[in-house]
Design an enzyme around this catalytic site. Structure first.
Site, PDB file in Angstrom:
ATOM      1  N   SER A  34       3.794   6.508   2.150  1.00 53.82           N
ATOM      2  CA  SER A  34       2.542   7.038   1.595  1.00 53.82           C
ATOM      3  C   SER A  34       1.337   6.224   2.057  1.00 53.82           C
ATOM      4  O   SER A  34       0.209   6.707   1.993  1.00 53.82           O
ATOM      5  CB  SER A  34       2.605   7.080   0.064  1.00 53.82           C
ATOM      6  OG  SER A  34       2.876   5.804  -0.481  1.00 53.82           O
ATOM      7  N   ARG A  47      -0.178  -7.959 -18.292  1.00 52.75           N
ATOM      8  CA  ARG A  47       0.902  -6.970 -18.182  1.00 52.75           C
ATOM      9  C   ARG A  47       2.201  -7.451 -18.826  1.00 52.75           C
ATOM     10  O   ARG A  47       3.259  -6.862 -18.628  1.00 52.75           O
ATOM     11  CB  ARG A  47       1.113  -6.620 -16.706  1.00 52.75           C
ATOM     12  CG  ARG A  47      -0.100  -5.899 -16.113  1.00 52.75           C
ATOM     13  CD  ARG A  47      -0.066  -5.844 -14.602  1.00 52.75           C
ATOM     14  NE  ARG A  47      -1.308  -5.262 -14.082  1.00 52.75           N
ATOM     15  CZ  ARG A  47      -1.679  -5.304 -12.796  1.00 52.75           C
ATOM     16  NH1 ARG A  47      -0.904  -5.907 -11.904  1.00 52.75           N
ATOM     17  NH2 ARG A  47      -2.824  -4.766 -12.419  1.00 52.75           N
ATOM     18  N   HIS A 107       0.824  -1.215   0.000  1.00 53.14           N
ATOM     19  CA  HIS A 107       0.000   0.000   0.000  1.00 53.14           C
ATOM     20  C   HIS A 107       0.860   1.269   0.000  1.00 53.14           C
ATOM     21  O   HIS A 107       0.358   2.350  -0.256  1.00 53.14           O
ATOM     22  CB  HIS A 107      -0.947   0.001   1.212  1.00 53.14           C
ATOM     23  CG  HIS A 107      -2.147  -0.872   1.038  1.00 53.14           C
ATOM     24  ND1 HIS A 107      -3.438  -0.389   0.961  1.00 53.14           N
ATOM     25  CD2 HIS A 107      -2.262  -2.211   0.891  1.00 53.14           C
ATOM     26  CE1 HIS A 107      -4.285  -1.387   0.789  1.00 53.14           C
ATOM     27  NE2 HIS A 107      -3.589  -2.512   0.752  1.00 53.14           N
TER      28      HIS A 107
END
Length: 628
Positions: free
Chosen positions: A212, A479, A150
């Site tokens: 963050s 991806r 996260h």
């Protein structure tokens, strides 16, 4: 002129060299500088013997140093328009920048459903019976790596939805017969030199180690979490996160979270606020903004240090990695020398932290698609949380009695925030500490994650459920992350030629053949990582570890706040002391819950199961040890 001399020498060297190495690596070695080709011979020879984990610590460290050097040279690819060979770039690492690459992408658009992701998830990943890690790793450790994710990574999604429908052969075993999700947004890039990576994905989190997860990745969230008084961040009086009216938490990153992550957010908000109090005491002239900025840097560094010399050491529980991770932070000369004389020498002698300038090896800093792939660790999560009674008298090895088991469904998303508020951070920490987390193996992916309510960036819930196990298989293909065997080749690791090279489990071999046939090249990366024979002491596969080896160093050495700006001017003298005297998660817990570890922690680390025996004393100097 030199080519006249070196050309024949290289040809002779190559002809001899190719006799000793697997043909899979001939092309890669042909592109290497001569010294790197020689270094490759060393690691490749050791790999063929399969002995590096059994080498004496100093030789093991040398092997890892050589391997890391090769990956720094050949496994960092720029994606996007920022020029390469720039040592530091202000824009690199901000929200909305490209994920980098550790290897060239492999177009899998024609193979997105081959074999079907729901078949792979159902037959090879879905949990049959909970398998844990014994005493090595606990649920705090599982929560910690999600706490880090996260902080680091999240892909920008497209507005277009994809639907996966389970084939008849497995539909009766799938919690969802079909599910919809947003595809990853593919962004065109300007070709980057020779490699011409023509598209990539954007990271909506900041990939720097900047906490963050606590503070947010953009200005809006940064403003929302602050009190604007004495530099502090919002937290309730009882130590829980503050919540909005809709039940979402006020914290840096709240998307797809659960009570374990929220607990760590609460703990480090308390840590930030405690740093603010300390700095205000010693530097009364600092204003709110200055206190906030210094405290954020200190808290971010504490998190990075815990991850480096505490969490990772428990994940890779060997003397060689204990030495290696401490060298990353303190250098070969060690903490006592660094405390006395400061940073001396380069990264090897003095560690990455405190180097004179950042080093990005000529490729702008980012986290990579391959890094994302090897951090797919949802099998660490249990089915239930064993809630403990911390008002009771400690039992054997400081164990508290179990009151009840709470299904993980009640601890995720918005319901999880409500449940955690009722439980409280202290009980949650002790409960997670005493419970072993899941093992990263086949057939251990939680079933409750296969009909999951996903969230938007702001933490609000979406209407479409997803099968996360099947989705993770799809994401790697979407991806353009190479499949398992090609992934290993790109990392200069010997590929498998038959299923028996991957695992000794006869049932696993039968099911792998059923799903993939005889074609080992089709094996999905996630399945390979779960099936792979593990090095003794490693909770993860060697394949995943090699990405860690490269990127764990890069997170420190490329960041000016851990290198050129790691000083008293940036952090304050007291701020640096705070970081330097914090050695573990236990130290942070002790600051905010002073009786907790004394009463309930028996183990050496807060990341191993708390009622386990502490590490036995070893009087042999670390660098002179030999693995048993």
């Amino acid at each position: 002129m030199w080519s006249v001399i070196t050309g024949p020498i290289r040809n002779i060297f190559s002809n001899v060299l190719y006799k000793f190495i697997y043909k899979d690596f001939h092309e890669a070695v042909a592109k290497m500088a001569m010294i790197d080709a020689f270094l490759f011979i060393i690691v490749h020879s050791i790999d063929k013997l399969g002995i590096w984990p059994r080498l004496p610590v100093l030789l093991g460290l040398l092997y890892l140093a050589i391997r890391r050097h090769l990956h720094q040279e050949y496994n960092l690819f720029n994606v996007g328009t920022t020029p390469t060979v720039v040592r530091f770039n202000e824009v690199a690492g901000s929200q909305g920048t490209f994920f980098g690459r550790n290897m060239l992408p492999v177009d899998q658009k024609k193979k997105l459903l081959k074999p079907d992701p729901t078949v792979v998830a159902t037959k090879l990943l879905a949990r049959r019976k909970y398998k844990d890690t014994g005493k090595q790793f606990n649920v705090i450790a599982a929560s910690w790596i999600q706490f880090m994710i996260h902080d680091w990574i999240d892909h920008l999604e497209d507005t277009k939805q994809i639907e996966l429908t389970a084939p008849k052969e497995v539909s009766s075993q799938c919690p969802l017969k079909s599910f919809k999700f947003f595809k990853t947004k593919e962004i065109p890039t300007v070709p980057t030199g020779f490699y011409e990576i023509k598209s990539g994905s954007l990271n909506i989190r900041t990939p720097w180690w900047d906490a963050s997860v606590v503070y947010g990745s953009n200005g809006e969230v940064l403003q929302k979490v602050r009190t604007f008084k004495d530099g502090k961040v919002k937290i309730s009086k009882d130590g829980n996160l503050v919540h909005n009216e809709n039940g979402t938490a006020v914290a840096g990153d709240v998307r797809n979270s659960w009570a374990g992550v929220s607990t760590l957010q609460s703990l480090f908000i308390q840590e930030h606020n405690a740093v603010c109090d300390s700095l205000k005491k010693y530097y009364p002239d600092l204003n709110d903004e200055e206190l906030y900025r210094h405290a954020r840097l200190v808290t971010s560094a504490v998190i990075a240090k815990i991850h480096t010399i505490d969490w990772t050491v428990e994940l890779l529980k060997t003397d060689t990695l204990l030495a290696g991770m401490r060298i990353n932070w303190y250098g070969l000369l060690g903490k006592k020398f660094k405390d006395t004389f400061g940073h001396v020498g380069g990264s090897i002698l003095g560690g990455f932290v405190g180097m004179k300038k950042p080093e990005n090896h000529g490729v702008k800093y980012s986290l990579t698609e391959e890094f994302v792939s090897v951090y797919r660790m949802h099998s660490l999560l249990p089915d239930n949380l064993q809630l403990r009674d911390i008002s009771a008298t400690p039992g054997p090895n400081k164990s508290p009695p179990v009151i009840k088991e709470i299904p993980m469904k009640n601890l995720i998303g918005l319901p999880g925030e409500k449940t955690l508020s009722e439980i409280g951070v202290a009980i949650q920490l002790v409960s997670m500490g005493h419970q072993a987390c899941g093992a990263l193996e086949l057939w251990n992916y939680p079933e409750w994650l296969r009909d999951l309510v996903p969230q938007n960036v702001d933490g609000t819930e979406r209407s479409e459920l997803v099968d996360l196990a099947a989705l993770e298989i799809y994401r790697d293909r979407e991806r353009n992350v190479p499949r398992y065997n090609q992934f290993r080749r790109a990392l200069l690791l010997i590929p498998i030629t038959k299923w028996e090279d991957l695992t000794d489990d006869k049932e696993a071999i039968e099911v792998l053949e059923e799903v993939y046939g005889d074609d080992v090249e089709e094996l999905d990366l996630l399945v390979g990582l779960m099936a792979e024979k593990k090095i003794k002491g490693f909770a993860i596969s060697e394949t995943a570890f090699v990405i860690f080896l490269l990127m764990a160093s890069r997170r420190l050495e490329a960041d000016r706040f851990f290198t050129s700006n790691y000083n008293e001017e940036t952090y304050t003298k007291k701020g640096l002391e705070w970081v330097n005297t914090t050695e573990s998660l236990k130290d942070v817990i002790d600051r905010h819950y002073p009786e907790m570890t004394h009463k309930w922690l028996n183990s050496s680390s807060a990341f191993s199961v708390w009622d386990s025996l502490p590490n036995s004393p070893n009087h042999v100097p670390l660098y002179l040890r030999v693995p048993h």
